[in-house]
Write a protein that holds these residues in place. Structure first.
Motif, PDB file in Angstrom:
ATOM      1  N   LEU A 194       6.583  19.293   7.645  1.00 10.38           N
ATOM      2  CA  LEU A 194       6.227  17.961   7.151  1.00 10.38           C
ATOM      3  C   LEU A 194       7.197  17.560   6.051  1.00 10.38           C
ATOM      4  N   SER A 195       7.727  16.365   6.133  1.00 12.45           N
ATOM      5  CA  SER A 195       8.618  15.895   5.082  1.00 12.45           C
ATOM      6  C   SER A 195       7.827  15.762   3.783  1.00 12.45           C
ATOM      7  N   GLY A 196       8.366  16.330   2.719  1.00 14.48           N
ATOM      8  CA  GLY A 196       7.634  16.352   1.453  1.00 14.48           C
ATOM      9  C   GLY A 196       6.745  17.579   1.349  1.00 14.48           C
ATOM     10  N   ALA A 234      -2.358  -0.632  -0.137  1.00 13.07           N
ATOM     11  CA  ALA A 234      -1.885  -0.255  -1.470  1.00 13.07           C
ATOM     12  C   ALA A 234      -1.528   1.230  -1.499  1.00 13.07           C
ATOM     13  N   TRP A 235      -2.359   2.066  -0.855  1.00 16.86           N
ATOM     14  CA  TRP A 235      -2.045   3.495  -0.782  1.00 16.86           C
ATOM     15  C   TRP A 235      -0.772   3.729   0.033  1.00 16.86           C
ATOM     16  N   GLY A 236      -0.593   2.993   1.109  1.00 19.74           N
ATOM     17  CA  GLY A 236       0.628   3.127   1.900  1.00 19.74           C
ATOM     18  C   GLY A 236       1.869   2.813   1.064  1.00 19.74           C
ATOM     19  N   ARG A 237       1.768   1.773   0.264  1.00 19.71           N
ATOM     20  CA  ARG A 237       2.911   1.396  -0.581  1.00 19.71           C
ATOM     21  C   ARG A 237       3.216   2.489  -1.601  1.00 19.71           C
ATOM     22  N   ARG A 238       2.165   2.999  -2.245  1.00 18.82           N
ATOM     23  CA  ARG A 238       2.359   4.062  -3.247  1.00 18.82           C
ATOM     24  C   ARG A 238       2.903   5.327  -2.597  1.00 18.82           C
ATOM     25  N   ALA A 239       2.302   5.690  -1.461  1.00 16.46           N
ATOM     26  CA  ALA A 239       2.693   6.940  -0.806  1.00 16.46           C
ATOM     27  C   ALA A 239       4.152   6.886  -0.367  1.00 16.46           C
ATOM     28  N   ARG A 293      10.832   9.544  -3.076  1.00 13.32           N
ATOM     29  CA  ARG A 293      11.318  10.230  -4.272  1.00 13.32           C
ATOM     30  C   ARG A 293      11.401  11.739  -4.007  1.00 13.32           C
ATOM     31  N   ALA A 294      10.341  12.296  -3.416  1.00 12.48           N
ATOM     32  CA  ALA A 294      10.273  13.752  -3.229  1.00 12.48           C
ATOM     33  C   ALA A 294      11.183  14.224  -2.096  1.00 12.48           C
ATOM     34  N   ALA A 295      11.354  13.394  -1.069  1.00  9.72           N
ATOM     35  CA  ALA A 295      12.111  13.814   0.116  1.00  9.72           C
ATOM     36  C   ALA A 295      12.946  12.640   0.608  1.00  9.72           C
TER      37      ALA A 295
END
Lengths: 358, 358
Positions: free
Chosen positions: A238-240, A251-256, A262-264
């Motif tokens: 899994l990426s990340g 909103a969660w999709g945007r944050r995630a 950033r992480a991957a």
């Protein structure tokens, strides 16, 4: 003509004085009652009922007299009377536990379509997840002697069986019963996740992130597990490094999406466990200057048209075939009403709707 | 205990051999039929029915014998039997013309809530805008002797009355009947437009654009006319000089916003005739570097939560109170069933839900 006689027939009392020579003043066909027939034939209501249903013993002359009276009056036995005679009411209760929401609506329509095509009517009961309302409705449905009950809801998590059902045939649609002996029709969540993940892998994506809803929802769990397993079988991770559980919102999709990028930074695909998350992800990707699908592919889940079509680009997404779930639930219920009950969960396959995002 | 006797009662035939000394083997209360009572009392079914309903003449001893048999068997007359006796079925047909959509759902729920709180059950009929299905359902509802019918749909345009109704009380909800003598409950479209326009004017906006759906939809017409008139009364003109008619989609909102900004760069507010258009407008404004609401205010219509809450910023929007439309339709229907029929259209006021976009 009938149009005129309907007017005459508005006052039901008119029909009481009917005699063989007064057929011009007869009430309209839909308003003639069994009592009218019995009166004209000179028998009791019970005898008239037995004569018309073909049940019960009586002298042939009596039966003939009733049939003749019914013919003269153009009597059409009403559904209630038929039901009393047949021991069936040709009604089915549709119990929905969460209002008539986005998920239960297509299930209800699929069921209503399969039932309504015949002569079965659907009694709608909206419990709104309230145990007292649910009990009230079950009692109402039993009092109305429904032939069967279909239960549906928003969540794919198993739910407790309806309480107080006695032996009325019941099928659980979308939200299966916790009792494995009950009849349930569920979505093949793992199959849906497989369609999305394999589509991404076979199109060459190697750094696939999975963004989902709450970790305690069955739908989120099933889709995450299958995605993780399939990537593992393909030698991928899994990426990340993990599933990103959150909620079912844009909103969660945007944050995630921001967190994953950033992480991957080499992420080249997102499999999102619903369309709202997928839409939030595509919005963030666009705002971050990433092209969808050229740089990063996105797949959603639900095929919720207003979300999937309004996204830029329109979403490739998994469709649960909710209509089909409702239809199959109705067919299983009809079988059960006819005495062919087969318990257990039956799953309905998903399909991948390919648009532009992947 | 009852739990045990329910099991015993599964085979209905058991009840046929009942005698006064065999009450331990009686079927469960819900399964005892009028026939069982009549058999035990040694009378005809018709006599048993009359004795239990309190109607009809008979010797007091006969009535007592039936009542005693009913008591021994714990007989609970079922709803069908009650209905036959009372001349009412305590059922109402809910006819929806466009599936169970975003607009008809809250209307249905409001109606179901008002009706289901009493003992009325709701028969769901989904015509999908198909005339043949509609006719089929009307016939089914008449055959089931519903006490009344509620008709709803997606559009606020008047619709032809249901065909073949005879004299069954009927109320049209959201989509009023074309016949002014019929009972209809509609949304106050002009009042809704007034709420939005006055909010913008009183908060100091002077260059207000109006983006709407298809010009031939009643909702679009009403909202546009009122907006135009109110602006005129305030000495203002529509920004861009005209109403921008299009369709009800986000894509149209995005396009329209670009057109308006080009034609009238000093536009300081958008009143959009639905939330999807408003969401498209806010997306374009953000991408064009305009701040909402600081530079440009946006108001939507419908208060469709998934659209209004996911927009950036969340939308200020007009709520039609669809639940209330359904509830009032149900109450008018109940009045009509009780003989208090008042024809004509009754409108339900909207309310403005203020969030961040205006």
């Amino acid at each position: 003509m009938r149009a005129a006689s309907w007017q005459d027939g508005r006052n039901r009392r008119v029909s009481k004085g009917l005699s063989v020579t007064e057929t011009d003043r007869r009430p309209p066909p839909g308003r003639v009652t069994l009592t009218d027939v019995a009166t004209l034939a000179g028998v009791s209501v019970g005898t008239a009922s037995k004569a018309l249903s073909g049940n019960g013993r009586m002298r042939p002359e009596t039966r003939d007299r009733v049939l003749e009276a019914a013919r003269r009056l153009d009597f059409q036995p009403n559904e209630q009377a038929r039901a009393l005679l047949a021991g069936r009411t040709w009604t089915v209760g549709l119990v929905t536990t969460d209002g008539i929401g986005r998920f239960s609506t297509p299930v209800l329509l699929g069921a209503e379509d399969a039932l309504g095509a015949g002569k079965i009517s659907v009694l709608l009961c909206d419990t709104r997840g309230d145990a007292i309302r649910e009990r009230h409705y079950v009692e109402t449905l039993l009092a109305r002697r429904v032939d069967g009950i279909i239960v549906t809801g928003r969540r794919t998590d198993p739910r407790p069986p309806l309480a107080g059902l006695r032996d009325v045939p019941t099928v659980y649609a979308l939200s299966p019963s916790e009792d494995p002996a009950d009849m349930s029709v569920a979505s093949d969540d793992e199959g849906g996740a497989r369609l999305a993940t394999e589509h991404l892998i076979t199109s060459g994506r190697r750094h696939i992130a999975h963004v989902s809803g709450p970790a305690h929802h069955a739908a989120a769990q099933h889709r995450a597990r299958l995605t993780h397993d399939l990537l593992g079988q393909a030698g991928l991770e899994l990426s990340g490094g993990k599933v990103h559980f959150g909620d079912w919102s844009e909103a969660w999709g945007r944050r995630a999406a921001r967190t994953v990028l950033r992480a991957a930074p080499d992420t080249d695909a997102f499999f999102c466990a619903n369309d709202q998350i997928a839409r939030g992800v595509t919005d963030t990707l666009r705002e971050e200057g990433r092209r969808v699908p050229d740089d990063i592919a996105v797949i959603g889940y639900d095929n919720w048209d207003v979300m999937a079509l309004a996204a830029r680009p329109p979403l490739t997404t998994v469709d649960m075939n909710l209509n089909e779930i409702g239809r199959i639930a109705a067919l299983r219920l009809l079988d059960a009403i006819d005495g062919r009950t087969v318990g257990g969960v039956r799953t309905v396959a998903c399909r991948l709707v390919v648009r532009e995002s992947a």
